[in-house]
Structures are given as structure tokens and as C-alpha cells.
Design a protein around this motif. Structure first.
Motif, PDB file in Angstrom:
ATOM      1  N   TYR A  23      43.452  25.558  31.468  1.00  0.00           N
ATOM      2  CA  TYR A  23      42.755  26.127  32.624  1.00  0.00           C
ATOM      3  C   TYR A  23      43.676  26.167  33.844  1.00  0.00           C
ATOM      4  O   TYR A  23      43.781  27.209  34.512  1.00  0.00           O
ATOM      5  N   LEU A  24      44.318  25.050  34.164  1.00  0.00           N
ATOM      6  CA  LEU A  24      45.149  25.004  35.362  1.00  0.00           C
ATOM      7  C   LEU A  24      46.301  25.988  35.276  1.00  0.00           C
ATOM      8  O   LEU A  24      46.653  26.642  36.277  1.00  0.00           O
ATOM      9  N   GLU A  25      46.904  26.126  34.100  1.00  0.00           N
ATOM     10  CA  GLU A  25      48.023  27.050  33.950  1.00  0.00           C
ATOM     11  C   GLU A  25      47.586  28.509  34.098  1.00  0.00           C
ATOM     12  O   GLU A  25      48.401  29.369  34.425  1.00  0.00           O
ATOM     13  N   SER A  26      46.313  28.786  33.842  1.00  0.00           N
ATOM     14  CA  SER A  26      45.806  30.156  33.970  1.00  0.00           C
ATOM     15  C   SER A  26      45.212  30.421  35.350  1.00  0.00           C
ATOM     16  O   SER A  26      44.780  31.549  35.636  1.00  0.00           O
ATOM     17  N   SER A  27      45.193  29.393  36.187  1.00  0.00           N
ATOM     18  CA  SER A  27      44.584  29.511  37.512  1.00  0.00           C
ATOM     19  C   SER A  27      45.671  29.637  38.573  1.00  0.00           C
ATOM     20  O   SER A  27      46.863  29.717  38.278  1.00  0.00           O
ATOM     21  N   GLU A  28      45.236  29.630  39.832  1.00  0.00           N
ATOM     22  CA  GLU A  28      46.206  29.692  40.929  1.00  0.00           C
ATOM     23  C   GLU A  28      46.784  28.328  41.263  1.00  0.00           C
ATOM     24  O   GLU A  28      47.650  28.220  42.141  1.00  0.00           O
ATOM     25  N   PHE A  29      46.354  27.283  40.558  1.00  0.00           N
ATOM     26  CA  PHE A  29      46.818  25.937  40.846  1.00  0.00           C
ATOM     27  C   PHE A  29      48.019  25.585  39.974  1.00  0.00           C
ATOM     28  O   PHE A  29      48.045  25.886  38.784  1.00  0.00           O
ATOM     29  N   SER A  30      48.985  24.920  40.563  1.00  0.00           N
ATOM     30  CA  SER A  30      50.174  24.500  39.821  1.00  0.00           C
ATOM     31  C   SER A  30      49.973  23.085  39.299  1.00  0.00           C
ATOM     32  O   SER A  30      49.270  22.267  39.909  1.00  0.00           O
ATOM     33  N   VAL A  31      50.586  22.784  38.155  1.00  0.00           N
ATOM     34  CA  VAL A  31      50.366  21.496  37.511  1.00  0.00           C
ATOM     35  C   VAL A  31      51.657  21.001  36.887  1.00  0.00           C
ATOM     36  O   VAL A  31      52.437  21.771  36.331  1.00  0.00           O
ATOM     37  N   HIS A  32      51.863  19.699  37.001  1.00  0.00           N
ATOM     38  CA  HIS A  32      52.947  19.018  36.279  1.00  0.00           C
ATOM     39  C   HIS A  32      52.283  18.121  35.247  1.00  0.00           C
ATOM     40  O   HIS A  32      51.614  17.147  35.593  1.00  0.00           O
ATOM     41  N   ALA A  33      52.429  18.477  33.977  1.00  0.00           N
ATOM     42  CA  ALA A  33      51.818  17.708  32.894  1.00  0.00           C
ATOM     43  C   ALA A  33      52.810  16.683  32.372  1.00  0.00           C
ATOM     44  O   ALA A  33      53.995  16.979  32.194  1.00  0.00           O
ATOM     45  N   THR A  34      52.317  15.470  32.136  1.00  0.00           N
ATOM     46  CA  THR A  34      53.193  14.406  31.653  1.00  0.00           C
ATOM     47  C   THR A  34      52.475  13.566  30.611  1.00  0.00           C
ATOM     48  O   THR A  34      51.264  13.349  30.699  1.00  0.00           O
ATOM     49  N   ARG A  35      53.233  13.093  29.634  1.00  0.00           N
ATOM     50  CA  ARG A  35      52.690  12.216  28.599  1.00  0.00           C
ATOM     51  C   ARG A  35      53.115  10.767  28.846  1.00  0.00           C
ATOM     52  O   ARG A  35      53.110   9.955  27.926  1.00  0.00           O
ATOM     53  N   ILE A  36      53.448  10.452  30.085  1.00  0.00           N
ATOM     54  CA  ILE A  36      53.837   9.084  30.417  1.00  0.00           C
ATOM     55  C   ILE A  36      52.700   8.135  30.036  1.00  0.00           C
ATOM     56  O   ILE A  36      51.524   8.446  30.198  1.00  0.00           O
ATOM     57  N   ARG A  37      53.037   6.980  29.492  1.00  0.00           N
ATOM     58  CA  ARG A  37      52.027   6.022  29.056  1.00  0.00           C
ATOM     59  C   ARG A  37      51.385   5.344  30.263  1.00  0.00           C
ATOM     60  O   ARG A  37      52.050   5.038  31.254  1.00  0.00           O
ATOM     61  N   LEU A  38      50.086   5.113  30.162  1.00  0.00           N
ATOM     62  CA  LEU A  38      49.364   4.524  31.280  1.00  0.00           C
ATOM     63  C   LEU A  38      49.888   3.146  31.640  1.00  0.00           C
ATOM     64  O   LEU A  38      49.824   2.732  32.801  1.00  0.00           O
ATOM     65  N   LYS A  39      50.392   2.406  30.653  1.00  0.00           N
ATOM     66  CA  LYS A  39      50.882   1.061  30.930  1.00  0.00           C
ATOM     67  C   LYS A  39      52.236   1.075  31.650  1.00  0.00           C
ATOM     68  O   LYS A  39      52.686   0.029  32.121  1.00  0.00           O
ATOM     69  N   ASP A  40      52.865   2.227  31.757  1.00  0.00           N
ATOM     70  CA  ASP A  40      54.162   2.337  32.427  1.00  0.00           C
ATOM     71  C   ASP A  40      53.931   2.549  33.923  1.00  0.00           C
ATOM     72  O   ASP A  40      54.105   3.638  34.461  1.00  0.00           O
ATOM     73  N   ARG A  41      53.525   1.496  34.612  1.00  0.00           N
ATOM     74  CA  ARG A  41      53.181   1.596  36.032  1.00  0.00           C
ATOM     75  C   ARG A  41      54.391   2.017  36.877  1.00  0.00           C
ATOM     76  O   ARG A  41      54.273   2.882  37.762  1.00  0.00           O
ATOM     77  N   LEU A  42      55.542   1.433  36.615  1.00  0.00           N
ATOM     78  CA  LEU A  42      56.725   1.777  37.401  1.00  0.00           C
ATOM     79  C   LEU A  42      57.123   3.232  37.187  1.00  0.00           C
ATOM     80  O   LEU A  42      57.482   3.944  38.133  1.00  0.00           O
ATOM     81  N   GLY A  43      57.049   3.685  35.935  1.00  0.00           N
ATOM     82  CA  GLY A  43      57.373   5.080  35.652  1.00  0.00           C
ATOM     83  C   GLY A  43      56.386   6.024  36.319  1.00  0.00           C
ATOM     84  O   GLY A  43      56.783   7.084  36.842  1.00  0.00           O
ATOM     85  N   LEU A  44      55.105   5.669  36.309  1.00  0.00           N
ATOM     86  CA  LEU A  44      54.093   6.498  36.952  1.00  0.00           C
ATOM     87  C   LEU A  44      54.327   6.565  38.455  1.00  0.00           C
ATOM     88  O   LEU A  44      54.263   7.644  39.062  1.00  0.00           O
TER      89      LEU A  44
END
Length: 296
Positions: A23-44
Motif C-alpha cells: 500500500y505505502l509503495e503505491s501511495s504518495e507516502f515514502s517508506v523505508h522497509a527493514t527486517r531488523i530484529r526487534l531485539k536489536d535495540r542499538l541497531g534500531l
């Protein structure tokens, strides 16, 4: 000049996450998708400091069971890690940066009865002894209420505009038997466009994220039978009596959602009928092919 990004999307590869991404990619909104793990607080935190999304974060990551939520009952620690520790970590990282965050919760908290059939966000869950997945989703709502930047949207039986086995239409079509149930549903075509609106308005707390009204499982099966001709590959599921008392089903009140977005939403039954009527022949053929025994 650095391009401004509207959203960071966590968990873009799951059923709901991939639908949000499309949906976001087809809309006017830009998105950065990431598969970073939730437990990786520093990376997030490093990612959020680098991207600094204009509208905030949508977290579709979490544990929903493999292949379904009953898995969580035998894996409670893993479920806590993903659905409590991980979600709170995301909320806290966003809070420290003044970012709005949307977390995906569940609406499977209620069982309707003759005394009460419609439930608002303020109604306490009445589903009896919930499984691990549902119990932890309830706890997540309690804990994230402490964050003024966090919105939990309660998704219930997501209905996509295809016969994907993970969506409600695809699930019901693949069952051999279907309970006679009337329930609220989250029609993705109708509801996903509301996510940017809620983020722009920095809505917080808990919202029932469903269409107004309910759908009837027997009616859906009947409409599917009209659209998908019974054949060797597919026989319509049989309709049995009303679901047992522990089946999460009922109508979730959408007044708060509709008031916040400032417009009425399509009725669940109308959207379900439209989607089934608009199923493409290619989608139906792919569905039938998915039912054939795999060739080794």
C-alpha cells in the motif's frame, strides 16, 4: 540533498507487513522497509537516527505463531520476547526521538452473547482464559498505554482482496467445515489507507481497526461458491452450527476510529461482497492449483 522518508516499516515480509508495504509503495507516502530484529535495540536506534522518518514507524513485526497462534502456547518465552519485550523496545526508541509509532495488536479479545454483542476499546476482554498469544496482546495494550506516542490498532480476521491462504477469504475457502459466525473483520483495502492519517494526527492509545458491522461466514462461503465453481479440486466447506463459546467473534465498535479519521468507513459486509465479486479468473485458477497435491 537527502530524500525525506515518511515511514520506517518493521516486519515487511509477513502477511500484514507485506500488505502495508504494497500500500505505502503505491501511495504518495515514502517508506523505508527493514527486517531488523526487534531485539536489536542499538541497531534500531541507529536506523531511526539515520532515517528520521517524518511521520513515524509502523511495526508489523512480532510473533503470530507457526503456523498459527496455538504455537505460542508451547513457546511462551519466544512469544514474550517478540510481543512484549520487542514491542516495548520499539515504542521506547521512538518515544526518545519524538516519533509516532503504530503497533499491530489483535481484536480477538471478545466473545459475543445475547447480553452483549458489540464491544468498544474500553470494554474489558471477556474471552475467558486466553491463550498465550492473546494474553500477551492484552498485556501489550496495558503497557503501551504509558507511552503518549504509541498507537495499537486491533486487527481482526484480516480480509485481503485475493484468496491468499493467510487472509480470511482464503482460509474459509480451504476449510472443510466453517462455523456459523458473524464477526467484525479488517478489510485491508479499506483500513490500510487510514494508517498514514492516524500517524499524521498522532493518534495514541488503542483503536479497534475494523470495518463497521460484521460479516457472516455462511454468506461468504455462499458467495465464494457462486464465484468459484465447485470442481474436482474444490468443494465448498460445510456450514456447521454456531461456534463454541471460546471462539473470538463479535462486533467491535468503530466510533473512535471513524471520529479520528473524520469519515465513515464501508460496511464490512459490503466490502466482502465487492471483493468476492471482483475476484479475477487468474486468482481463482491459482487458488485451485494450490489445492492440487504437490509433485515431487
Amino acid at each position: 540533498m537527502k530524500t525525506e522518508i515518511d515511514f520506517v516499516l518493521l516486519g515487511p515480509s509477513g502477511f500484514l507487513g507485506s500488505a502495508i508495504l504494497r500500500y505505502l509503495e503505491s501511495s504518495e507516502f515514502s517508506v523505508h522497509a527493514t527486517r531488523i530484529r526487534l531485539k536489536d535495540r542499538l541497531g534500531l536506534e541507529a536506523l531511526l537516527d539515520e532515517i528520521r522518518p517524518k511521520l513515524g514507524v509502523i511495526c508489523a513485526a512480532g510473533e503470530r505463531g507457526r503456523p498459527n497462534i496455538t504455537w505460542c502456547d508451547s513457546h511462551p518465552v519466544e512469544t514474550v520476547d517478540a510481543n512484549i519485550t520487542g514491542q516495548l523496545s520499539v515504542a521506547a526508541a521512538c518515544y526518545e526521538r519524538g516519533l509516532h509509532v503504530i503497533l499491530l495488536g489483535t481484536g480477538a479479545l471478545y466473545v459475543s452473547s445475547d447480553r452483549k454483542r458489540k464491544f468498544s476499546e474500553s470494554d474489558p476482554p471477556n474471552g475467558g482464559s486466553p491463550g498465550v498469544y492473546t494474553a500477551l496482546r492484552q498485556k501489550m495494550e496495558e503497557l503501551t498505554a504509558l507511552f503518549d506516542n504509541t498507537l495499537v490498532v486491533r486487527v481482526l480476521y484480516p480480509l485481503s482482496s485475493d484468496l491468499d491462504a493467510r487472509g480470511l477469504l482464503g482460509k474459509l475457502a480451504r476449510f472443510q467445515q466453517v462455523d456459523s459466525v458473524e464477526t467484525s473483520v479488517t478489510v485491508l483495502d479499506d483500513l490500510l489507507p487510514l494508517l498514514p492519517v492516524l500517524a499524521q494526527r498522532r493518534a495514541a492509545g488503542v483503536f479497534n481497526f475494523v470495518n463497521p458491522g460484521t460479516v457472516s461466514y455462511p454468506e461468504i462461503v455462499s458467495l465464494l461458491s457462486e464465484r468459484i465453481s465447485p470442481c474436482a479440486e474444490w468443494t465448498p466447506p460445510q456450514i456447521r452450527g454456531a461456534a463454541g463459546g471460546n471462539k473470538a467473534a463479535g462486533e467491535l465498535d468503530t466510533a473512535r476510529l471513524q471520529d479520528t479519521v473524520g469519515k465513515p468507513l464501508p460496511q464490512a459486509s459490503d466490502s466482502a461482497r465487492r471483493i468476492i465479486a471482483e475476484l479475477k479468473d487468474e486468482q481463482i485458477n491459482c487458488f485451485k492449483q494450490s489445492l492440487l497435491p504437490s509433485q515431487s
